[in-house]
Design a protein around this motif. Structure first.
Motif, mmCIF file in Angstrom:
data_model
loop_
_atom_site.group_PDB
_atom_site.id
_atom_site.type_symbol
_atom_site.label_atom_id
_atom_site.label_comp_id
_atom_site.label_asym_id
_atom_site.label_seq_id
_atom_site.Cartn_x
_atom_site.Cartn_y
_atom_site.Cartn_z
ATOM 1 N N ASP A 57 0.872 -1.170 0.000
ATOM 2 C CA ASP A 57 0.000 0.000 0.000
ATOM 3 C C ASP A 57 0.910 1.221 0.000
ATOM 4 O OD1 ASP A 57 -1.724 2.088 0.422
ATOM 5 O OD2 ASP A 57 -2.783 1.165 2.108
ATOM 6 N N LYS A 58 1.117 1.773 -1.193
ATOM 7 C CA LYS A 58 2.114 2.845 -1.312
ATOM 8 C C LYS A 58 1.713 4.126 -0.588
ATOM 9 C CE LYS A 58 0.557 4.521 -5.854
ATOM 10 N NZ LYS A 58 0.977 4.727 -7.262
ATOM 11 N N THR A 59 0.461 4.225 -0.179
ATOM 12 C CA THR A 59 0.038 5.428 0.555
ATOM 13 C C THR A 59 0.575 5.428 1.990
ATOM 14 O OG1 THR A 59 -2.041 4.405 1.267
ATOM 15 C CG2 THR A 59 -2.060 5.609 -0.823
ATOM 16 N N VAL A 60 0.883 4.245 2.518
ATOM 17 C CA VAL A 60 1.343 4.182 3.906
ATOM 18 C C VAL A 60 2.658 3.438 4.093
ATOM 19 C CG1 VAL A 60 -0.991 4.379 4.851
ATOM 20 C CG2 VAL A 60 -0.055 2.104 4.377
ATOM 21 N N TYR A 61 3.025 2.571 3.134
ATOM 22 C CA TYR A 61 4.167 1.672 3.337
ATOM 23 C C TYR A 61 5.469 2.420 3.632
ATOM 24 C CZ TYR A 61 7.843 -1.743 2.339
ATOM 25 O OH TYR A 61 8.961 -2.548 2.416
ATOM 26 N N TYR A 62 5.770 3.469 2.850
ATOM 27 C CA TYR A 62 7.052 4.156 3.002
ATOM 28 C C TYR A 62 7.050 5.191 4.128
ATOM 29 C CZ TYR A 62 7.858 2.122 -1.619
ATOM 30 O OH TYR A 62 8.002 1.252 -2.673
ATOM 31 N N HIS A 63 5.878 5.404 4.757
ATOM 32 C CA HIS A 63 5.783 6.439 5.789
ATOM 33 C C HIS A 63 6.361 7.755 5.242
ATOM 34 C CE1 HIS A 63 4.773 3.213 8.563
ATOM 35 N NE2 HIS A 63 5.877 2.583 8.197
ATOM 36 N N TRP A 64 5.829 8.181 4.081
ATOM 37 C CA TRP A 64 6.410 9.306 3.370
ATOM 38 C C TRP A 64 6.583 10.567 4.212
ATOM 39 C CZ3 TRP A 64 9.471 8.463 -0.276
ATOM 40 C CH2 TRP A 64 9.236 7.522 -1.275
ATOM 41 N N PRO A 65 5.617 10.975 5.018
ATOM 42 C CA PRO A 65 5.856 12.207 5.799
ATOM 43 C C PRO A 65 7.126 12.137 6.644
ATOM 44 C CG PRO A 65 3.539 11.622 5.869
ATOM 45 C CD PRO A 65 4.245 10.467 5.212
ATOM 46 N N GLU A 66 7.342 10.994 7.305
ATOM 47 C CA GLU A 66 8.543 10.845 8.128
ATOM 48 C C GLU A 66 9.803 10.720 7.266
ATOM 49 O OE1 GLU A 66 5.823 9.024 8.357
ATOM 50 O OE2 GLU A 66 5.057 9.125 10.409
ATOM 51 N N THR A 67 9.674 9.997 6.143
ATOM 52 C CA THR A 67 10.829 9.808 5.263
ATOM 53 C C THR A 67 11.274 11.139 4.652
ATOM 54 O OG1 THR A 67 10.156 7.543 4.734
ATOM 55 C CG2 THR A 67 11.663 8.604 3.206
ATOM 56 N N LEU A 68 10.327 11.919 4.179
ATOM 57 C CA LEU A 68 10.680 13.205 3.570
ATOM 58 C C LEU A 68 11.173 14.202 4.614
ATOM 59 C CD1 LEU A 68 7.921 13.716 0.847
ATOM 60 C CD2 LEU A 68 10.094 12.487 0.720
ATOM 61 N N ALA A 69 10.626 14.131 5.801
ATOM 62 C CA ALA A 69 11.090 15.013 6.879
ATOM 63 C C ALA A 69 12.549 14.709 7.220
ATOM 64 C CB ALA A 69 10.209 14.847 8.112
ATOM 65 N N MET A 70 12.915 13.420 7.179
ATOM 66 C CA MET A 70 14.299 13.024 7.431
ATOM 67 C C MET A 70 15.233 13.612 6.375
ATOM 68 S SD MET A 70 15.973 9.273 6.952
ATOM 69 C CE MET A 70 16.060 9.613 5.191
ATOM 70 N N VAL A 71 14.805 13.533 5.104
ATOM 71 C CA VAL A 71 15.614 14.077 4.017
ATOM 72 C C VAL A 71 15.719 15.597 4.136
ATOM 73 C CG1 VAL A 71 15.709 14.434 1.520
ATOM 74 C CG2 VAL A 71 15.091 12.184 2.439
ATOM 75 N N GLU A 72 14.605 16.244 4.445
ATOM 76 C CA GLU A 72 14.581 17.704 4.535
ATOM 77 C C GLU A 72 15.453 18.216 5.677
ATOM 78 O OE1 GLU A 72 11.189 20.934 3.473
ATOM 79 O OE2 GLU A 72 10.629 19.353 4.886
ATOM 80 N N GLU A 73 15.608 17.427 6.700
ATOM 81 C CA GLU A 73 16.493 17.823 7.800
ATOM 82 C C GLU A 73 17.944 17.873 7.323
ATOM 83 O OE1 GLU A 73 17.567 16.490 12.409
ATOM 84 O OE2 GLU A 73 15.806 15.657 11.397
ATOM 85 N N ILE A 74 18.285 16.975 6.387
ATOM 86 C CA ILE A 74 19.636 16.969 5.821
ATOM 87 C C ILE A 74 19.780 18.058 4.766
ATOM 88 C CG2 ILE A 74 21.372 15.579 4.614
ATOM 89 C CD1 ILE A 74 19.837 13.074 5.616
ATOM 90 N N GLU A 75 18.748 18.194 3.922
ATOM 91 C CA GLU A 75 18.775 19.145 2.802
ATOM 92 C C GLU A 75 17.517 20.016 2.839
ATOM 93 O OE1 GLU A 75 20.334 21.143 0.561
ATOM 94 O OE2 GLU A 75 21.351 19.298 -0.060
ATOM 95 N N PRO A 76 17.536 21.105 3.606
ATOM 96 C CA PRO A 76 16.319 21.920 3.806
ATOM 97 C C PRO A 76 15.745 22.518 2.532
ATOM 98 C CG PRO A 76 18.017 22.473 5.425
ATOM 99 C CD PRO A 76 18.674 21.606 4.403
ATOM 100 N N ASN A 77 16.574 22.744 1.514
ATOM 101 C CA ASN A 77 16.100 23.422 0.309
ATOM 102 C C ASN A 77 15.688 22.478 -0.819
ATOM 103 O OD1 ASN A 77 16.605 25.987 1.471
ATOM 104 N ND2 ASN A 77 18.763 25.829 0.904
ATOM 105 N N VAL A 78 15.657 21.184 -0.556
ATOM 106 C CA VAL A 78 15.337 20.216 -1.607
ATOM 107 C C VAL A 78 13.872 20.334 -2.033
ATOM 108 C CG1 VAL A 78 14.671 18.338 -0.036
ATOM 109 C CG2 VAL A 78 15.614 17.801 -2.306
ATOM 110 N N LEU A 79 13.615 20.102 -3.324
ATOM 111 C CA LEU A 79 12.265 20.022 -3.855
ATOM 112 C C LEU A 79 11.914 18.556 -4.051
ATOM 113 C CD1 LEU A 79 12.462 22.844 -6.560
ATOM 114 C CD2 LEU A 79 11.078 22.912 -4.471
ATOM 115 N N PHE A 80 10.757 18.136 -3.545
ATOM 116 C CA PHE A 80 10.318 16.751 -3.684
ATOM 117 C C PHE A 80 9.348 16.641 -4.859
ATOM 118 C CE2 PHE A 80 11.104 16.974 1.014
ATOM 119 C CZ PHE A 80 12.181 16.095 1.043
ATOM 120 N N PHE A 81 9.702 15.783 -5.822
ATOM 121 C CA PHE A 81 8.805 15.490 -6.936
ATOM 122 C C PHE A 81 8.186 14.113 -6.751
ATOM 123 C CE2 PHE A 81 7.912 13.020 -10.670
ATOM 124 C CZ PHE A 81 7.180 13.859 -11.478
ATOM 125 N N SER A 82 6.888 14.018 -6.942
ATOM 126 C CA SER A 82 6.199 12.730 -7.068
ATOM 127 C C SER A 82 4.888 12.989 -7.785
ATOM 128 C CB SER A 82 5.939 12.095 -5.701
ATOM 129 O OG SER A 82 4.822 12.694 -5.061
#
Length: 485
Positions: A207-232
């Protein structure tokens, strides 16, 4: 003497009154609806970015690897990332997004968390790191660097389990911590299906809507790279345009409501293409396609490369419709951009440079039927002054506008470029373009949205005057640029 003094005092009072009135500033328009971030604004100005798909698929002649490919087959013998970047720089691209891992799971960087990577390939005797090479070469050629790390992995035995999400996050950390700065993280909707999965050779669904835990995953990336743009498909910063043909919507709202984008929704591709006038978030569409029929290199497609004229048309259906173009150029088995691809890209650049060499509007005169507060800060000249930070505007209650441009002499006009001042939101709903011909106005083009940039063909009409008429807008229209070519 008294008589003269009294009159001088009265004159001075009147003079000061009018001087103060002239200096009184007219309030700037307020923002309407969602507005772009600084990172999104910079992304628009890039206009064209390159996608690079290169992995074991290049050597197996596949588009989607099954995940059972041996790293030993990855062996480009003449790989030269500087050839890639030189070509892209000359062709006018501003960024490059590298497929650091596709669905087959093979990592183009030495990963601490898998054996299915470049360290176990013959390339540079296992000492190579193509992600590092591309990131460094991109920056040396003044190109921004982005990555695509596929969430789906047909190689991993634990795909579908929580442990795989940990693995995926660990690889994201490796990429963002070791190869940054990263301007864009690209990920798509290909999640789950048949695969090798460590020898299981089976189909797995998630279930791709929940499996990757996207909010937490993207928040982790954004903490490393605050200015990144996320495409999906649905953003949160950039959305898919709904097709892979390089065609943006002729009506293209940069706003959309994210919770309307769910799998199986009727009309989802059209919604992605057009956006929503009343959307709650600023999530512009990125227009992606490949220079070849496939995303990876296939020798059989050497004769099927888009030519320069075709790439020029892609520019109009992407950048010319208020988006950016993400064009894939896949290296061949040597590790080089093929000669046919290079020829097309450089030919494309020549066409662009030729067409947009001289903006005839810059030396023209311009007038408007009205402008905001009768203030020079918002008059029609702001639309042709070559300054993106100045703009023509109307009063708040006025949602239509007519601007006339008069050229120094009769010219054959082929293209008109219109740009809104999107820092204060997207506003224009409908417009028309007319040319002065045989002592009368003749409508020659029309459109709906404008956004960051709208380009329309004028088919070489000979004229001395052009009229742009905004016939409908959701608020007072703001035009930062009108170009004639």
């Amino acid at each position: 003497m008294t008589y003269k003094l009294v009159n001088f005092s009265a004159f001075l009072s009147i003079f000061l009154l009018f001087s103060c009135a002239e200096k009184q500033e007219v309030a700037a328009p307020e923002a309407v609806g969602p507005v772009p971030t600084e990172e999104q604004l910079a992304w628009y100005d890039m206009e064209m970015n390159a996608f690079i798909h290169f992995t074991t698929n290049t050597f197996t002649d596949k588009e989607w690897g099954y995940g059972d490919e041996s790293p030993s087959i990855f062996n480009p013998t003449e790989l030269d990332v500087n050839q890639w970047m030189n070509t892209l720089e000359k062709a006018g691209f501003k960024g490059v997004i590298l497929t650091a891992k596709h669905h087959d799971g093979f990592a183009l960087f030495p990963s601490e968390f898998t054996e299915h990577d470049i360290a176990n390939s013959p390339y540079k005797e296992g000492k190579g790191d193509i992600v590092k090479e591309v990131a460094e070469s991109a920056r040396a050629h003044d190109l921004k660097f982005g990555i695509y790390l596929s969430p789906w992995d047909r190689n991993r035995a634990d795909y579908g389990q929580d442990s795989y999400v940990t693995y995926y996050r660990n690889q994201l950390k490796e990429v963002f911590e070791n190869y940054g700065p990263v301007f864009e993280m690209w990920f798509d909707g290909a999640n789950g299906g048949d695969g090798f999965y460590g020898g299981a050779d089976e189909e797995r669904k998630i279930d791709k809507t929940v499996y990757y835990h996207w909010p937490e995953t993207l928040a982790m990336v954004e903490e490393i790279e605050p200015n990144v743009l996320f495409f999906s498909d649905a953003g949160p910063d950039l959305r898919w345009v709904g097709n892979e043909e390089g065609i943006g919507g002729e009506t293209n709202w940069n706003t959309i409501t994210p919770d309307t984008l769910y799998a199986g929704q009727a009309g989802i591709t059209e919604l992605l293409k057009t956006g929503s006038e009343d959307g709650t978030e600023w999530i512009p569409a990125e227009v992606n396609t490949s220079i070849r029929p496939g995303w990876f290199y296939h020798k059989a497609e050497d004769s099927l490369v888009r030519d320069a004229e075709n790439l020029f048309q892609l520019y109009f259906t992407s950048v010319g419709r208020g988006s950016t173009l993400l064009l894939n150029i896949p290296p061949d088995r040597r590790g080089l951009f093929h000669e046919n691809d290079v020829e097309a890209l450089l030919g494309f650049r020549k066409i662009l440079d030729s067409v947009f060499a001289v903006n005839l509007a810059e030396k023209a005169s311009i007038s408007a039927d009205s402008f905001r507060g009768n203030s020079a800060s918002y008059n029609a000249e702001n639309a042709i002054d070559a300054d993106p930070e100045t703009y023509f505007a109307t009063d708040d209650a006025t949602t239509t506008a007519t601007l006339e441009i008069e050229l120094k002499k009769e010219e054959a006009l082929h293209y008109i470029v219109l740009q809104e001042y999107i820092k204060l939101g997207q506003r224009v709903e409908k417009f028309k373009v007319s040319a002065w011909e045989n002592n009368a106005w003749k409508e020659i083009a029309q459109g709906t949205t404008i956004g960051h940039k709208r380009i329309l063909e004028l088919k070489g009409i000979n004229t001395t005057k052009i009229k742009v008429k905004i016939t409908a807008a959701k608020a007072s229209p703001l035009l930062s640029n009108i170009g004639l070519y």
